[in-house]
Design an enzyme around this catalytic site. Structure first.
Site: not given
Ligand code: IPE
Ligand code: IPE
Ligand code: MG
Length: 253
Positions: A29, A77
């Site tokens: 994340d 997502n």
């Molecule tokens: C979790 O991250 C999913 C992945 C890393 C693929 P998210 O960014 O989607 O999770 P939330 O929304 O912060 O819970």
């Molecule tokens: C995790 O990074 C990757 C995926 C969920 C695909 P994020 O895209 O969630 O990054 P933040 O949380 O918005 O910084």
């Molecule tokens: Mg995230």
């Protein structure tokens, strides 16, 4: 042309080889925040995130971790802007093809878990190809959770089992933990011992809900693209200081 000799990373000397987690799971994340802090588009964060994952896979392999599972895309997502979703799908496909040869050389066994049928057809083809190609490899088990949701996985298992009961193939009493697990995407893979989440968020975001029942959780504020050798070392070091009790009375009491 001979293959370039690969650098093998040594296990840091103060880590105990015999007490490593067998299976590490990671919620990668913070890609978006990493990019935003640099005034870059979120997609740049995802690109750099791939590099961090590649590096982690090599540390796991070299240091003796048997399995690595990475959360690449959750069932939630899809709710992101279409542009970002499309970028990610194309990125997964490109990276998979680009890395396949190296994974073969390094004996990586790749598998994908999640509702794969809902992914773009061309990505599904590459997924099938990479799983087929690496099937007989003997190195690390590398699992990528793509369009994965823990709740969806559990419901799917329930449906399959309910249908079997309805057809009279099994008795409801025969349903136990071991039977249930056979219907999860992760059937055959040991449960994660250590869950790492980057970017400081204290939640599991629908990842491996069943399998994580007794995982040790390690959260770092570091954003995923910055997760490197030192960060992984810290996570393992923290893991090795813990006592896993599994509901029993600890040996230190
Ligand atoms: C979790 O991250 C999913 C992945 C890393 C693929 P998210 O960014 O989607 O999770 P939330 O929304 O912060 O819970
Ligand atoms: C995790 O990074 C990757 C995926 C969920 C695909 P994020 O895209 O969630 O990054 P933040 O949380 O918005 O910084
Ligand atoms: Mg995230």
């Amino acid at each position: 042309m001979s293959a370039k000799p690969r650098v093998v990373h040594e296990l840091p000397t103060d880590l105990d080889r015999n007490r490593l987690p067998r299976h590490v799971a990671v919620i990668m994340d913070g890609n978006g925040r990493w990019a935003k802090r640099r005034g870059l588009p979120r997609t740049m964060g995802h690109r750099r995130g791939v590099d961090a994952l590649k590096a982690l896979l090599r540390y796991c392999r070299d240091w003796g971790v048997e399995a690595l599972t990475a959360y690449a895309f959750s069932t939630e997502n899809w709710g992101r802007p279409l542009e970002e979703v499309e970028f990610l799908m194309a990125l997964f496909e490109r990276v998979l093809m680009r890395e396949l040869r190296e994974m073969m050389e390094e004996e990586v066994r790749i598998r994908f878990v999640g509702n794969l049928q809902a992914l773009p057809a061309s990505l599904q083809e590459k997924i099938a190809l990479s799983m087929e190609e690496t099937r007989d490899n003997r190195g690390i088990w590398f699992t990528v959770a793509t369009n994965y949701g823990g709740r969806e996985e559990i419901i799917r298992a329930c449906r399959t089992i309910a249908a079997q009961v309805l057809r009279g193939e099994i008795e409801p009493e025969a349903i136990d933990e071991s039977l249930f697990e056979k219907h999860l995407y992760t059937a055959g893979i040991c449960h994660p011992d250590l869950l790492i989440r980057t970017s400081g968020e204290l939640r599991i975001s629908n990842f491996l809900l069943w399998q994580m029942a007794y995982a040790e959780i390690y959260v770092t504020d570091t954003l995923w693209p910055d997760f490197d050798r030192t960060e992984f070392y810290r996570a393992l070091s923290s893991y090795q200081k813990r006592e896993r009790r599994f509901g029993k009375v600890g040996s230190r009491e």
